[in-house]
Design an enzyme around this catalytic site. Structure first.
Site, PDB file in Angstrom:
ATOM      1  N   SER A  30       0.949  -1.101  -0.348  1.00 54.80           N
ATOM      2  CA  SER A  30       0.441  -0.094  -0.061  1.00 54.80           C
ATOM      3  C   SER A  30       1.147   1.345  -0.092  1.00 54.80           C
ATOM      4  O   SER A  30       0.641   1.638   0.707  1.00 54.80           O
ATOM      5  CB  SER A  30      -0.495   0.021   1.231  1.00 54.80           C
ATOM      6  OG  SER A  30      -1.580  -1.122   0.940  1.00 54.80           O
ATOM      7  N   HIS A  70       2.855   4.318  -0.050  1.00 55.51           N
ATOM      8  CA  HIS A  70       2.763   6.238  -0.100  1.00 55.51           C
ATOM      9  C   HIS A  70       3.943   6.625   0.083  1.00 55.51           C
ATOM     10  O   HIS A  70       4.669   6.172  -0.083  1.00 55.51           O
ATOM     11  CB  HIS A  70       1.384   5.670   1.200  1.00 55.51           C
ATOM     12  CG  HIS A  70       2.083   5.836   2.707  1.00 55.51           C
ATOM     13  ND1 HIS A  70       2.939   6.133   3.055  1.00 55.51           N
ATOM     14  CD2 HIS A  70       1.266   4.823   3.216  1.00 55.51           C
ATOM     15  CE1 HIS A  70       3.491   6.118   4.514  1.00 55.51           C
ATOM     16  NE2 HIS A  70       2.351   4.777   4.116  1.00 55.51           N
ATOM     17  N   GLU A  71       3.766   7.770  -0.115  1.00 58.43           N
ATOM     18  CA  GLU A  71       4.412   8.743  -0.143  1.00 58.43           C
ATOM     19  C   GLU A  71       5.308   8.900   0.967  1.00 58.43           C
ATOM     20  O   GLU A  71       7.099   8.528   0.515  1.00 58.43           O
ATOM     21  CB  GLU A  71       3.874  10.526  -0.367  1.00 58.43           C
ATOM     22  CG  GLU A  71       2.982  11.271  -1.136  1.00 58.43           C
ATOM     23  CD  GLU A  71       4.870  11.360  -2.371  1.00 58.43           C
ATOM     24  OE1 GLU A  71       5.448  11.126  -2.232  1.00 58.43           O
ATOM     25  OE2 GLU A  71       4.210  11.041  -3.464  1.00 58.43           O
ATOM     26  N   HIS A 106       6.420   5.894   2.226  1.00 52.53           N
ATOM     27  CA  HIS A 106       7.744   5.041   1.511  1.00 52.53           C
ATOM     28  C   HIS A 106       8.212   5.547   0.921  1.00 52.53           C
ATOM     29  O   HIS A 106       9.391   5.120   0.569  1.00 52.53           O
ATOM     30  CB  HIS A 106       6.356   3.592   1.191  1.00 52.53           C
ATOM     31  CG  HIS A 106       5.632   2.798   1.998  1.00 52.53           C
ATOM     32  ND1 HIS A 106       4.411   3.070   1.638  1.00 52.53           N
ATOM     33  CD2 HIS A 106       5.966   2.408   2.626  1.00 52.53           C
ATOM     34  CE1 HIS A 106       3.780   2.637   2.701  1.00 52.53           C
ATOM     35  NE2 HIS A 106       4.857   1.483   3.763  1.00 52.53           N
ATOM     36  N   GLN A 140       9.583   0.788  17.089  1.00 54.06           N
ATOM     37  CA  GLN A 140       9.916  -0.528  15.404  1.00 54.06           C
ATOM     38  C   GLN A 140      11.316  -0.062  15.191  1.00 54.06           C
ATOM     39  O   GLN A 140      12.177  -0.742  15.369  1.00 54.06           O
ATOM     40  CB  GLN A 140       9.274  -0.521  14.366  1.00 54.06           C
ATOM     41  CG  GLN A 140       9.422  -1.329  13.262  1.00 54.06           C
ATOM     42  CD  GLN A 140       8.127  -1.494  12.489  1.00 54.06           C
ATOM     43  OE1 GLN A 140       7.267  -2.090  12.472  1.00 54.06           O
ATOM     44  NE2 GLN A 140       8.256  -0.292  11.302  1.00 54.06           N
ATOM     45  N   SER A 198       0.039   2.778   6.015  1.00 53.93           N
ATOM     46  CA  SER A 198      -1.345   2.125   5.314  1.00 53.93           C
ATOM     47  C   SER A 198      -2.704   2.235   5.420  1.00 53.93           C
ATOM     48  O   SER A 198      -4.025   1.857   5.204  1.00 53.93           O
ATOM     49  CB  SER A 198      -0.245   0.923   5.054  1.00 53.93           C
ATOM     50  OG  SER A 198       0.566   1.309   3.516  1.00 53.93           O
TER      51      SER A 198
END
Ligand code: AMP
Length: 271
Positions: free
Chosen positions: A28, A30-31, A33, A150, A182
């Protein structure tokens, strides 16, 4: 952009290269990523992106089943960016076929924030990241600070075992100040308004927090205020040091970490 659908083609394609930047994702695209991909593209000779929705990191089966996926759209976006050399789309067996059981345990001191509320989540994340690191053998892995815990846990886990370095990248937000995710795909217009209000408020709150002992108490009051006003559930809202993620009383060197539910959609962010 070469698409690699199994480990054989992965090994064959990556063998000639040793300056590889890696952007692991669950798709999914997006900007957010794309900003990691851009950083990798500018830093490393070759960039590989993976798309793998890792079932082992979902503590809730329904959440896994509902995780937004759109592989064809993702491929189009990644191709168009012209910044990805390899797209790795493994199957479950490509990641888990070596039968090696993971014995990763999150220590008691790390059972904070999402680790406290999502049982088994980070064990699954660390396990899959170690497997991906072994498979891809990247020089650098690019990760978003949006998922700061994370990043923190992966960095600490991998740093003693692998030469790979983990590069933290800034959070990309939309015009409403909501960090791209996402999971935002699951929000309706009203949900987006609420997320935007909360994000803007938390930026302001962080700015206006004065160093003092009562920060914890103040945040508890804020949680109640937001929950009542927006009819949402806030799992945690805590000021923690970015160095060690310990609870902090000073704004400098700390971030406000939040996890909340809007209409059963769980979102996290930090400010
Ligand atoms: P995901 O596909 O959500 O597992 O995320 C893959 C990578 O993209 C992780 O390192 C995330 O921290 C990072 N990422 C997700 N959202 C953003 C964002 N809004 N800005 C920057 N990085 C992000």
């Amino acid at each position: 952009m070469k698409i690699l659908l199994n480990n054989n083609s992965l090994f064959k394609s990556l063998r000639p290269f040793n300056d590889i930047g890696f952007v692991p994702t669950m798709g999914s695209i997006h900007e957010g990523h794309l900003s990691l991909i851009d950083r990798s593209n500018r830093t490393c000779k070759k960039t590989i992106v993976s798309i793998f929705v890792n079932p082992k990191q979902f503590n809730n089966k329904k959440d896994f089943k509902n995780y937004p996926t759109n592989i064809n759209k993702d491929i189009k976006i990644l191709k168009k960016s012209k910044k990805v050399d390899f797209l790795y789309i493994p199957k479950f067996k490509d990641i888990y076929n070596n039968n090696k059981k993971s014995n990763i345990k999150i220590t008691k001191k790390d059972k904070i924030l999402c680790a406290k509320y999502r049982k088994g989540h980070f064990e699954g994340v660390l396990d899959v990241m170690e497997r991906l690191t072994n498979l891809v053998n990247p020089k650098k892995i690019f990760m978003g600070k949006k998922d700061y815990q994370q990043y923190f846990l992966i960095k600490n886990y991998l740093k003693n075992k692998y030469k790979t370095s983990i590069v933290p990248c800034k959070t990309i937000r939309d015009i409403n100040k909501i960090s791209l995710s996402s999971r935002n795909n699951h929000l309706d217009l009203n949900g987006i308004k609420k997320a935007s209000f909360l994000s803007k408020s938390l930026f302001r709150l962080k700015k206006n927090l004065v160093n003092k002992k009562k920060i914890k108490q103040k945040l508890r009051i804020q949680i109640k205020y937001f929950e009542k006003l927006l009819k949402i559930k806030i799992e945690y809202l805590e000021l923690r040091s970015i160095k060690n993620l310990k609870i902090s009383n000073t704004v400098r060197g700390s971030r406000l970490f939040v996890a909340y539910y809007i209409d059963n959609v769980r979102l996290i962010d930090n400010f």
